[in-house]
Design an enzyme around this catalytic site. Structure first.
Site, PDB file in Angstrom:
ATOM      1  N   GLY A  16       1.158   4.323   4.222  1.00  0.00           N
ATOM      2  CA  GLY A  16      -0.014   3.807   3.512  1.00  0.00           C
ATOM      3  C   GLY A  16      -1.079   3.321   4.475  1.00  0.00           C
ATOM      4  N   TYR A  51       6.198  -1.743  13.751  1.00  0.00           N
ATOM      5  CA  TYR A  51       7.646  -1.514  13.704  1.00  0.00           C
ATOM      6  C   TYR A  51       8.314  -2.864  13.496  1.00  0.00           C
ATOM      7  CZ  TYR A  51       6.643   3.176  15.506  1.00  0.00           C
ATOM      8  OH  TYR A  51       6.176   4.461  15.682  1.00  0.00           O
ATOM      9  N   HIS A  78       5.907   1.248   3.500  1.00  0.00           N
ATOM     10  CA  HIS A  78       6.722   1.678   4.645  1.00  0.00           C
ATOM     11  C   HIS A  78       7.185   0.546   5.550  1.00  0.00           C
ATOM     12  CE1 HIS A  78       5.629   5.570   3.287  1.00  0.00           C
ATOM     13  NE2 HIS A  78       6.095   6.207   4.339  1.00  0.00           N
ATOM     14  N   TYR A 138      -0.884   4.567  15.007  1.00  0.00           N
ATOM     15  CA  TYR A 138      -1.112   5.562  16.066  1.00  0.00           C
ATOM     16  C   TYR A 138      -0.429   6.865  15.701  1.00  0.00           C
ATOM     17  CZ  TYR A 138       3.679   5.788  17.417  1.00  0.00           C
ATOM     18  OH  TYR A 138       5.017   6.039  17.377  1.00  0.00           O
ATOM     19  N   SER A 141       6.653  -5.882   2.067  1.00  0.00           N
ATOM     20  CA  SER A 141       5.606  -5.667   1.060  1.00  0.00           C
ATOM     21  C   SER A 141       6.162  -5.681  -0.359  1.00  0.00           C
ATOM     22  CB  SER A 141       4.897  -4.335   1.316  1.00  0.00           C
ATOM     23  OG  SER A 141       5.827  -3.266   1.317  1.00  0.00           O
ATOM     24  N   SER A 158       0.855  -1.202   0.000  1.00  0.00           N
ATOM     25  CA  SER A 158       0.000   0.000   0.000  1.00  0.00           C
ATOM     26  C   SER A 158       0.881   1.238   0.000  1.00  0.00           C
ATOM     27  CB  SER A 158      -0.944  -0.009   1.201  1.00  0.00           C
ATOM     28  OG  SER A 158      -1.917  -1.022   1.047  1.00  0.00           O
ATOM     29  N   TYR A 200       5.903  -3.570  18.953  1.00  0.00           N
ATOM     30  CA  TYR A 200       4.800  -3.046  18.125  1.00  0.00           C
ATOM     31  C   TYR A 200       4.916  -3.614  16.715  1.00  0.00           C
ATOM     32  CZ  TYR A 200       2.061   0.537  15.566  1.00  0.00           C
ATOM     33  OH  TYR A 200       1.182   1.211  14.756  1.00  0.00           O
TER      34      TYR A 200
HETATM   35  C1  LIG Z   1       8.764   7.051   7.894  1.00  0.00           C
HETATM   36  C2  LIG Z   1       7.811   6.179   8.664  1.00  0.00           C
HETATM   37  C3  LIG Z   1       6.971   6.753   9.599  1.00  0.00           C
HETATM   38  C4  LIG Z   1       6.081   5.973  10.331  1.00  0.00           C
HETATM   39  N1  LIG Z   1       5.262   6.578  11.251  1.00  0.00           N
HETATM   40  C5  LIG Z   1       4.372   5.822  11.932  1.00  0.00           C
HETATM   41  C6  LIG Z   1       3.479   6.419  12.872  1.00  0.00           C
HETATM   42  O1  LIG Z   1       3.485   7.633  13.099  1.00  0.00           O
HETATM   43  N2  LIG Z   1       2.615   5.615  13.539  1.00  0.00           N
HETATM   44  C7  LIG Z   1       2.565   4.276  13.315  1.00  0.00           C
HETATM   45  O2  LIG Z   1       1.733   3.599  13.916  1.00  0.00           O
HETATM   46  N3  LIG Z   1       3.396   3.693  12.432  1.00  0.00           N
HETATM   47  C8  LIG Z   1       4.289   4.433  11.744  1.00  0.00           C
HETATM   48  N4  LIG Z   1       5.120   3.822  10.845  1.00  0.00           N
HETATM   49  C9  LIG Z   1       5.026   2.378  10.649  1.00  0.00           C
HETATM   50  C10 LIG Z   1       3.903   2.050   9.680  1.00  0.00           C
HETATM   51  O3  LIG Z   1       2.656   2.142  10.362  1.00  0.00           O
HETATM   52  C11 LIG Z   1       4.058   0.626   9.148  1.00  0.00           C
HETATM   53  O4  LIG Z   1       5.275   0.501   8.482  1.00  0.00           O
HETATM   54  C12 LIG Z   1       2.891   0.260   8.219  1.00  0.00           C
HETATM   55  O5  LIG Z   1       2.778  -1.126   8.115  1.00  0.00           O
HETATM   56  C13 LIG Z   1       3.095   0.870   6.865  1.00  0.00           C
HETATM   57  O6  LIG Z   1       1.997   0.686   6.040  1.00  0.00           O
HETATM   58  P1  LIG Z   1       2.222   0.788   4.450  1.00  0.00           P
HETATM   59  O7  LIG Z   1       0.943   0.495   3.793  1.00  0.00           O
HETATM   60  O8  LIG Z   1       2.903   2.067   4.153  1.00  0.00           O
HETATM   61  O9  LIG Z   1       3.303  -0.337   4.264  1.00  0.00           O
HETATM   62  P2  LIG Z   1       3.487  -1.575   3.263  1.00  0.00           P
HETATM   63  O10 LIG Z   1       4.952  -1.792   3.264  1.00  0.00           O
HETATM   64  O11 LIG Z   1       2.796  -1.352   1.984  1.00  0.00           O
HETATM   65  O12 LIG Z   1       2.762  -2.747   4.046  1.00  0.00           O
HETATM   66  C14 LIG Z   1       3.138  -3.188   5.325  1.00  0.00           C
HETATM   67  C15 LIG Z   1       2.623  -4.604   5.551  1.00  0.00           C
HETATM   68  O13 LIG Z   1       1.208  -4.654   5.402  1.00  0.00           O
HETATM   69  C16 LIG Z   1       0.842  -5.494   4.297  1.00  0.00           C
HETATM   70  N5  LIG Z   1      -0.221  -4.804   3.571  1.00  0.00           N
HETATM   71  C17 LIG Z   1      -0.154  -3.558   3.043  1.00  0.00           C
HETATM   72  N6  LIG Z   1      -1.306  -3.251   2.459  1.00  0.00           N
HETATM   73  C18 LIG Z   1      -2.127  -4.305   2.608  1.00  0.00           C
HETATM   74  C19 LIG Z   1      -3.453  -4.574   2.195  1.00  0.00           C
HETATM   75  N7  LIG Z   1      -4.172  -3.662   1.533  1.00  0.00           N
HETATM   76  N8  LIG Z   1      -3.995  -5.781   2.468  1.00  0.00           N
HETATM   77  C20 LIG Z   1      -3.269  -6.704   3.138  1.00  0.00           C
HETATM   78  N9  LIG Z   1      -2.000  -6.500   3.569  1.00  0.00           N
HETATM   79  C21 LIG Z   1      -1.441  -5.307   3.293  1.00  0.00           C
HETATM   80  C22 LIG Z   1       2.095  -5.620   3.477  1.00  0.00           C
HETATM   81  O14 LIG Z   1       2.079  -6.793   2.689  1.00  0.00           O
HETATM   82  C23 LIG Z   1       3.165  -5.629   4.543  1.00  0.00           C
HETATM   83  O15 LIG Z   1       3.213  -6.880   5.163  1.00  0.00           O
HETATM   84  C24 LIG Z   1       6.024   4.589  10.103  1.00  0.00           C
HETATM   85  C25 LIG Z   1       6.858   4.009   9.154  1.00  0.00           C
HETATM   86  C26 LIG Z   1       7.743   4.788   8.443  1.00  0.00           C
HETATM   87  C27 LIG Z   1       8.656   4.147   7.436  1.00  0.00           C
END
Ligand SMILES: Cc1cc2nc3c(=O)[nH]c(=O)nc-3n(C[C@H](O)[C@H](O)[C@H](O)COP(=O)(O)OP(=O)(O)OC[C@H]3O[C@@H](n4cnc5c(N)ncnc54)[C@H](O)[C@@H]3O)c2cc1C
Ligand SMILES: *[C@@H]1O[C@H](CO)[C@@H](O)[C@H](O)[C@H]1NC(C)=O
Ligand SMILES: *[C@@H]1O[C@H](CO)[C@@H](O)[C@H](O)[C@H]1NC(C)=O
Ligand SMILES: *[C@@H]1O[C@H](CO)[C@@H](O)[C@H](O)[C@H]1NC(C)=O
Ligand SMILES: *[C@@H]1O[C@H](CO)[C@@H](O)[C@H](O)[C@H]1NC(C)=O
Ligand SMILES: *[C@@H]1O[C@H](CO)[C@@H](O)[C@H](O)[C@H]1NC(C)=O
Ligand SMILES: *[C@@H]1O[C@H](CO)[C@@H](O)[C@H](O)[C@H]1NC(C)=O
Ligand SMILES: *[C@@H]1O[C@H](CO)[C@@H](O)[C@H](O)[C@H]1NC(C)=O
Length: 521
Positions: free
Chosen positions: A171, A463, A105, A181, A111, A102, A460
């Site tokens: 995402g 993370y 991150h 959070y 992912s 998504s 968490y």
């Molecule tokens: C710069 C940075 C700042 C952050 N700040 C915060 C914060 O303030 N608070 C907090 O709680 N967290 C924070 N995080 C952590 C963040 O919440 C997690 O990394 C989160 O999983 C990222 O979601 P994504 O969709 O961007 O990641 P992705 O890498 O796309 O997905 C993460 C995981 O979820 C799975 N996934 C993604 N989308 C789906 C879907 N639609 N259906 C099923 N599975 C899916 C992926 O396969 C992978 O296993 C931060 C991370 C970074 C890098």
């Protein structure tokens, strides 16, 4: 145009020229048979000139951009749910793993990397957001970023918000399914606590909503990690009220200003403050001192905040002129690293302000740490490898203590004073540099063991940290191995997650290095 999705000639081009041509060809043929809507402009193979740029587009951790990082056979950017149904069926048929992305991150790149032949379903084009102001609800597709969500909410109302993360490019898909959070945590809990419906495509390609998936699966995807259970395409949120103005301050203190005593004191105050205040701390080495930034958001005006600080935390010495009153969306800009004078429109950008190599870990603190314990942490921050290290303390309490630890899979509730996140960043490529910086964070983590939660030492899930638990589980995920990290992330909710997994994906199609295993494996 009614043309079928794949022209025959294109199909043969793939068949003859790709290294995995066998699987690839069969997979593409399967797609063309199954999907009326699939079209080639959403499918990237390594031969497409934009393959690399689309792969890199949302990678946030440069550790996973090297040439030795395994690359997908395909990246597919669906525009409709039906295309995902076909992708799942054809992947299953051809033994191709899927990775859903998504916002990209994920701290360990799960992912978009895998040791097995895989494809990426990149949801970037499924990012619609619909806000319903009167009902205080929203539907948001998984591929949207939380910055886009915040922006859309603010366009419709100044007094509605949503309690998710502070980094705008995160995402929705990964964030919500892993908890999520931000600064509204003490008032409203996690993003996952405020989700009221979802759409998920299961291993059989069926599209389910809350009603048809049932309460067990709906429970699991609100904090248990989406990747173990299916592809979640959208979420229905309950929006939360925010005042016309909030007040923020960020006050820096160094060792010369008694920062250790202040942080020590904060441990007794931060988790017990009224729910409307969140004071987080960011700690780093600056020049040759330790500096802590006390970063605060208050759901109210400046006068009241100054009064409350006088009463609760006079040691910090907050003055009126340290505080800035602003709309909630401006506070999002502030904590997102933007100027509050910028248009909230910048929150729509998917381009992150910085991209570095990093490794992170998390801990939960249940008893205040003595000053000498904190001073030991400063010693680590003075090491060479800690030049760009950062330690973040996020206070719990408030709403977090009211929600049952079984309400959603995220279990870190009452009894936790605060969460620590350790981060180490570096700017240079190469194994040796990475190794030194990763070793640094591992030794700090070892040092902290006596001061943090035990049995299990909690962490968490968002993370993500592959150091927790046994390795190589992408090929050998077993219940016994997964329990090691599973209990850390989910405590007593782990077994229920395994039961749900067994019910919805007993053959473990949806898996990665840290996915919930079914009982049978
Ligand atoms: C710069 C940075 C700042 C952050 N700040 C915060 C914060 O303030 N608070 C907090 O709680 N967290 C924070 N995080 C952590 C963040 O919440 C997690 O990394 C989160 O999983 C990222 O979601 P994504 O969709 O961007 O990641 P992705 O890498 O796309 O997905 C993460 C995981 O979820 C799975 N996934 C993604 N989308 C789906 C879907 N639609 N259906 C099923 N599975 C899916 C992926 O396969 C992978 O296993 C931060 C991370 C970074 C890098
Ligand atoms: C194919 O995908 C592109 C890119 O998303 C889209 O603009 C186009 O409308 C799609 N075409 C068909 C026939 O579905
Ligand atoms: C990838 O390349 C093929 C063959 O040139 C082309 O038909 C297809 O549209 C390209 N896909 C994308 C997403 O650009
Ligand atoms: C730090 O603490 C010492 C001893 O308690 C005190 O004398 C001093 O004024 C404090 N310094 C600051 C900047 O608060
Ligand atoms: C660190 O050094 C720089 C450059 O001398 C200075 O501008 C800055 O204020 C210092 N920061 C702290 C916290 O001492
Ligand atoms: C919100 O804050 C701004 C900036 O301080 C101020 O001008 C405005 O009057 C405030 N609005 C309310 C309703 O308090
Ligand atoms: C898993 O592997 C990492 C490095 O790849 C290592 O640091 C960690 O200790 C391993 N965990 C276990 C339980 O073996
Ligand atoms: C996994 O297993 C392989 C071979 O069994 C080994 O070479 C590798 O170091 C292990 N660890 C990881 C993290 O891949």
């Amino acid at each position: 145009m009614k043309t079928p999705s794949f022209s025959t000639s294109l199909f043969f081009t793939f068949l003859f020229t790709l290294s995995h041509s066998h699987i690839d060809g069969r997979f593409l043929q399967c797609l063309s048979l199954h999907s009326l809507n699939t079209n080639t402009s959403i499918i990237y193979t390594p031969r497409n000139s934009s393959f690399s740029s689309i792969l890199q587009s949302s990678i946030r951790n440069l550790r996973f951009t090297s040439t030795s990082t395994p690359k997908p056979l395909f990246i597919i950017t669906p525009t409709q749910e039906s295309q995902i149904q076909s992708i799942l069926l054809c992947s299953k048929q051809n033994g191709i793993q899927i990775r859903t992305r998504s916002g990209g991150h994920d701290y360990e790149g799960l992912s978009y990397t895998s040791q097995l032949p895989f494809l990426i379903i990149d949801l970037v084009k499924l990012s619609k957001i619909k806000i319903h102001v009167e009902k205080r609800t929203a539907w948001v597709q998984s591929g949207a970023t939380i910055g886009q969500l915040y922006y859309e909410i603010s366009e419709k109302s100044r007094t509605l918000g949503f309690p998710a993360g502070t980094c705008p490019t995160v995402g929705v898909g990964g964030h919500f399914s892993g908890g999520g959070y931000g600064n509204l945590l003490r008032k409203y809990g996690l993003a996952a606590d405020n989700i009221i419906d979802a759409r998920l495509i299961d291993v059989n390609g069926k599209i389910l909503d809350r009603k048809s998936m049932g309460e067990d699966l709906f429970w699991a995807i609100r904090g248990g990690g989406g990747a173990s259970f299916g592809v979640i395409t959208s979420w229905k949120l309950s929006l939360v009220p925010v005042p016309v103005n909030v007040t923020v301050f960020s006050i820096d203190r160094t060792l010369e200003q008694n920062v250790t005593e202040l942080i020590h004191r904060w441990q007794y105050i931060g988790p017990n403050l009224p729910k409307d205040i969140l004071i987080g701390i960011a700690i780093r080495r600056v020049n040759s001192t330790i500096q802590a930034s006390f970063r605060t958001q208050f759901l109210g005006g400046v006068e009241r905040l100054v009064e409350l600080m006088e009463k609760w935390f006079p040691e910090l010495g907050v003055r009126r002129e340290d505080c800035i009153e602003m709309s909630w969306i401006q506070s999002v800009l502030f904590f997102g690293g933007y100027s509050i004078e910028e248009s909230p429109r910048v929150l729509e950008s998917r381009v992150s302000l910085s991209s570095l190599y990093f490794k992170a870990k998390s801990d939960y603190v249940r008893e205040p740490i003595a000053e000498h314990g904190l001073e030991g942490m400063w010693d680590y921050l003075y090491e060479n490898e800690a030049e760009n290290a950062l330690v973040l303390f996020t206070p719990y309490g408030g709403r977090m203590s009211e929600i049952s630890e079984f309400a959603v899979p995220f279990p870190h509730r009452q009894g936790n004073l605060y969460k620590i996140q350790y981060l180490n960043y570096w700017e240079e490529a190469g194994q040796e540099v990475a190794g030194r910086h990763i070793n640094w964070i591992r030794s700090l983590y070892n040092y902290m063991a006596p001061y943090v939660s035990k049995g299990p030492r909690a962490a968490y899930m968002n993370y993500r940290d592959l150091d927790l638990g046994v390795n190589n589980s992408s090929t050998t995920t077993s219940y016994v191995q997964a329990r090691v990290w599973g209990l850390k992330y989910f405590k007593n909710n782990f077994n229920r997650l395994v039961r749900v997994k067994t019910m919805v994906d007993a053959r473990n199609f949806f898996r990665n290095e840290q996915s919930v295993p079914p009982f049978s494996t």
